[in-house]
Motif scaffolding. Structure first.
Motif, mmCIF file in Angstrom:
data_model
loop_
_atom_site.group_PDB
_atom_site.id
_atom_site.type_symbol
_atom_site.label_atom_id
_atom_site.label_comp_id
_atom_site.label_asym_id
_atom_site.label_seq_id
_atom_site.Cartn_x
_atom_site.Cartn_y
_atom_site.Cartn_z
ATOM 1 N N VAL A 30 5.230 -6.677 4.558
ATOM 2 C CA VAL A 30 6.318 -6.943 3.606
ATOM 3 C C VAL A 30 5.812 -7.820 2.468
ATOM 4 C CG1 VAL A 30 8.529 -8.134 3.343
ATOM 5 C CG2 VAL A 30 8.169 -6.594 5.269
ATOM 6 N N LEU A 31 5.026 -8.842 2.781
ATOM 7 C CA LEU A 31 4.493 -9.736 1.754
ATOM 8 C C LEU A 31 3.627 -8.979 0.743
ATOM 9 C CD1 LEU A 31 4.138 -12.663 0.728
ATOM 10 C CD2 LEU A 31 2.115 -12.786 2.195
ATOM 11 N N VAL A 32 2.778 -8.085 1.227
ATOM 12 C CA VAL A 32 1.925 -7.304 0.328
ATOM 13 C C VAL A 32 2.782 -6.409 -0.558
ATOM 14 C CG1 VAL A 32 0.183 -5.473 0.246
ATOM 15 C CG2 VAL A 32 -0.122 -7.400 1.792
ATOM 16 N N ALA A 33 3.805 -5.769 0.011
ATOM 17 C CA ALA A 33 4.671 -4.886 -0.785
ATOM 18 C C ALA A 33 5.438 -5.681 -1.835
ATOM 19 C CB ALA A 33 5.636 -4.135 0.133
ATOM 20 N N VAL A 34 6.013 -6.803 -1.442
ATOM 21 C CA VAL A 34 6.786 -7.615 -2.385
ATOM 22 C C VAL A 34 5.885 -8.146 -3.495
ATOM 23 C CG1 VAL A 34 8.058 -9.798 -2.599
ATOM 24 C CG2 VAL A 34 8.594 -8.213 -0.746
ATOM 25 N N ASP A 35 4.705 -8.605 -3.146
ATOM 26 C CA ASP A 35 3.786 -9.127 -4.153
ATOM 27 C C ASP A 35 3.341 -8.027 -5.120
ATOM 28 O OD1 ASP A 35 2.206 -11.280 -5.236
ATOM 29 O OD2 ASP A 35 0.451 -10.247 -4.402
ATOM 30 N N THR A 36 3.100 -6.839 -4.603
ATOM 31 C CA THR A 36 2.690 -5.726 -5.463
ATOM 32 C C THR A 36 3.792 -5.364 -6.439
ATOM 33 O OG1 THR A 36 1.277 -4.877 -3.700
ATOM 34 C CG2 THR A 36 1.836 -3.361 -5.465
ATOM 35 N N VAL A 37 5.019 -5.299 -5.954
ATOM 36 C CA VAL A 37 6.146 -4.977 -6.830
ATOM 37 C C VAL A 37 6.385 -6.100 -7.836
ATOM 38 C CG1 VAL A 37 8.636 -4.570 -6.874
ATOM 39 C CG2 VAL A 37 7.228 -3.446 -5.150
ATOM 40 N N PRO A 50 -5.758 7.233 -13.183
ATOM 41 C CA PRO A 50 -4.423 7.807 -13.326
ATOM 42 C C PRO A 50 -3.384 7.317 -12.322
ATOM 43 C CG PRO A 50 -5.951 9.429 -12.444
ATOM 44 C CD PRO A 50 -6.751 8.213 -12.790
ATOM 45 N N ILE A 51 -3.797 6.820 -11.176
ATOM 46 C CA ILE A 51 -2.791 6.413 -10.191
ATOM 47 C C ILE A 51 -2.390 4.954 -10.324
ATOM 48 C CG2 ILE A 51 -3.393 8.169 -8.513
ATOM 49 C CD1 ILE A 51 -4.988 6.107 -7.000
ATOM 50 N N GLY A 52 -3.143 4.150 -11.038
ATOM 51 C CA GLY A 52 -2.780 2.753 -11.260
ATOM 52 C C GLY A 52 -3.254 1.840 -10.146
ATOM 53 N N PRO A 53 -3.214 0.544 -10.396
ATOM 54 C CA PRO A 53 -3.754 -0.428 -9.438
ATOM 55 C C PRO A 53 -2.819 -0.769 -8.284
ATOM 56 C CG PRO A 53 -3.006 -1.548 -11.410
ATOM 57 C CD PRO A 53 -2.848 -0.076 -11.670
ATOM 58 N N GLY A 54 -1.578 -0.320 -8.311
ATOM 59 C CA GLY A 54 -0.643 -0.699 -7.262
ATOM 60 C C GLY A 54 -0.634 0.215 -6.062
ATOM 61 N N VAL A 55 -1.375 1.298 -6.115
ATOM 62 C CA VAL A 55 -1.317 2.276 -5.021
ATOM 63 C C VAL A 55 -1.975 1.752 -3.752
ATOM 64 C CG1 VAL A 55 -2.070 4.573 -4.323
ATOM 65 C CG2 VAL A 55 -1.150 4.210 -6.608
ATOM 66 N N VAL A 56 -3.153 1.198 -3.864
ATOM 67 C CA VAL A 56 -3.862 0.742 -2.666
ATOM 68 C C VAL A 56 -3.089 -0.349 -1.928
ATOM 69 C CG1 VAL A 56 -5.983 -0.360 -1.828
ATOM 70 C CG2 VAL A 56 -6.110 1.478 -3.502
ATOM 71 N N PRO A 57 -2.566 -1.382 -2.607
ATOM 72 C CA PRO A 57 -1.784 -2.373 -1.864
ATOM 73 C C PRO A 57 -0.539 -1.773 -1.198
ATOM 74 C CG PRO A 57 -2.352 -3.236 -4.018
ATOM 75 C CD PRO A 57 -2.775 -1.812 -3.995
ATOM 76 N N VAL A 59 -0.241 1.346 -0.070
ATOM 77 C CA VAL A 59 -0.713 2.110 1.091
ATOM 78 C C VAL A 59 -1.054 1.145 2.231
ATOM 79 C CG1 VAL A 59 -2.608 3.565 1.936
ATOM 80 C CG2 VAL A 59 -1.508 4.094 -0.241
ATOM 81 N N LEU A 60 -1.712 0.049 1.905
ATOM 82 C CA LEU A 60 -2.023 -0.969 2.909
ATOM 83 C C LEU A 60 -0.745 -1.541 3.512
ATOM 84 C CD1 LEU A 60 -4.078 -2.846 4.331
ATOM 85 C CD2 LEU A 60 -3.830 -4.380 2.393
ATOM 86 N N SER A 61 0.231 -1.831 2.675
ATOM 87 C CA SER A 61 1.502 -2.364 3.149
ATOM 88 C C SER A 61 2.184 -1.386 4.096
ATOM 89 C CB SER A 61 2.405 -2.672 1.952
ATOM 90 O OG SER A 61 3.684 -3.034 2.389
ATOM 91 N N ALA A 62 2.214 -0.121 3.706
ATOM 92 C CA ALA A 62 2.842 0.901 4.560
ATOM 93 C C ALA A 62 2.106 1.018 5.894
ATOM 94 C CB ALA A 62 2.858 2.243 3.838
ATOM 95 N N ALA A 63 0.780 0.960 5.859
ATOM 96 C CA ALA A 63 0.004 1.047 7.098
ATOM 97 C C ALA A 63 0.294 -0.139 8.013
ATOM 98 C CB ALA A 63 -1.493 1.118 6.776
ATOM 99 N N LEU A 64 0.392 -1.334 7.435
ATOM 100 C CA LEU A 64 0.710 -2.516 8.248
ATOM 101 C C LEU A 64 2.091 -2.409 8.876
ATOM 102 C CD1 LEU A 64 -0.741 -5.318 5.948
ATOM 103 C CD2 LEU A 64 -1.542 -4.728 8.237
ATOM 104 N N LEU A 65 3.063 -1.917 8.105
ATOM 105 C CA LEU A 65 4.423 -1.769 8.639
ATOM 106 C C LEU A 65 4.487 -0.706 9.731
ATOM 107 C CD1 LEU A 65 6.411 -2.165 5.309
ATOM 108 C CD2 LEU A 65 6.303 -3.786 7.212
ATOM 109 N N VAL A 66 3.756 0.382 9.567
ATOM 110 C CA VAL A 66 3.716 1.424 10.604
ATOM 111 C C VAL A 66 3.052 0.878 11.867
ATOM 112 C CG1 VAL A 66 2.652 3.640 11.209
ATOM 113 C CG2 VAL A 66 3.831 3.381 9.032
ATOM 114 N N LEU A 67 1.939 0.153 11.708
ATOM 115 C CA LEU A 67 1.283 -0.441 12.873
ATOM 116 C C LEU A 67 2.193 -1.438 13.588
ATOM 117 C CD1 LEU A 67 -2.355 -1.002 11.588
ATOM 118 C CD2 LEU A 67 -1.599 0.601 13.339
ATOM 119 N N ALA A 68 2.929 -2.234 12.819
ATOM 120 C CA ALA A 68 3.857 -3.191 13.422
ATOM 121 C C ALA A 68 4.933 -2.465 14.222
ATOM 122 C CB ALA A 68 4.492 -4.063 12.342
#
Length: 175
Positions: A30-37, A50-57, A59-68
């Motif tokens: 959640v912290l990574v997603a909120v900080d990215t936004v 073309p995809i911008g710098p916010g995609v990797v954080p 994706v990482l945020s989504a992976a952490l939430l799925v793992l949790a």
């Protein structure tokens, strides 16, 4: 808590202690997603990116939430981590707080010294201090090895990889 037969029963929280790890993973996600936004990096990139710098954080945020979520489900269904089974590990021995405190002190000192003295000297303090905290008492050898490792890592990161590590007073000597 004990029962009438003298057996020890564990509380629900101690039986499901892995939920703490799941909560930590979720909080970091959640912290990574909120900080990215909040940083506004979700806008489209340029022609070269073309995809911008916010995609990797994200994706990482989504992976952490799925793992949790998966860890939470596993723990609630009865899954748990196995205790350490090493033959020379005594699980009843308490943690050595002196060693942990010394290691924390070395890390804090290193973080404070890097901007002032540069990585080669601060790294030497880090490696030699960690060796001392973990039981080595051969100061001359530890300092020589620590200085060598510190200088080599500085040279690799600064010279070969282009990661700018502060050289401190040694900048004129080696840089």
């Amino acid at each position: 808590m004990t029962t009438g037969t003298g057996e020890t029963t564990r509380s629900w929280w101690s039986e499901h202690a892995e939920l703490g790890v799941a909560a930590l993973l979720g909080a970091v996600g959640v912290l990574v997603a909120v900080d990215t936004v909040a940083e506004g990096t979700l806008t489209a990139g340029s022609d070269s990116d073309p995809i911008g710098p916010g995609v990797v954080p994200l994706v990482l945020s989504a992976a952490l939430l799925v793992l949790a979520a998966l860890l939470t489900l596993d723990v609630l269904r009865g899954g748990h981590g196995e205790a350490e089974a090493g033959e020379d590990v005594d699980l009843d021995t308490p943690m050595d707080l002196r060693t942990v405190g010394m290691l924390v002190g070395v890390l804090i000192a290193t973080a404070a010294l890097i901007p002032v003295l540069g990585w080669p000297i601060a790294g030497t303090v880090l490696f030699a201090g960690a060796a001392y905290a973990l039981g080595s008492r051969r100061l001359e050898i530890d300092l020589a090895v620590a200085a060598t490792v510190s200088l080599v890592t500085w040279a690799v990161f600064d010279g070969l990889l282009g990661v700018d590590l502060p050289g401190g007073p040694l900048m004129g000597v080696f840089g």
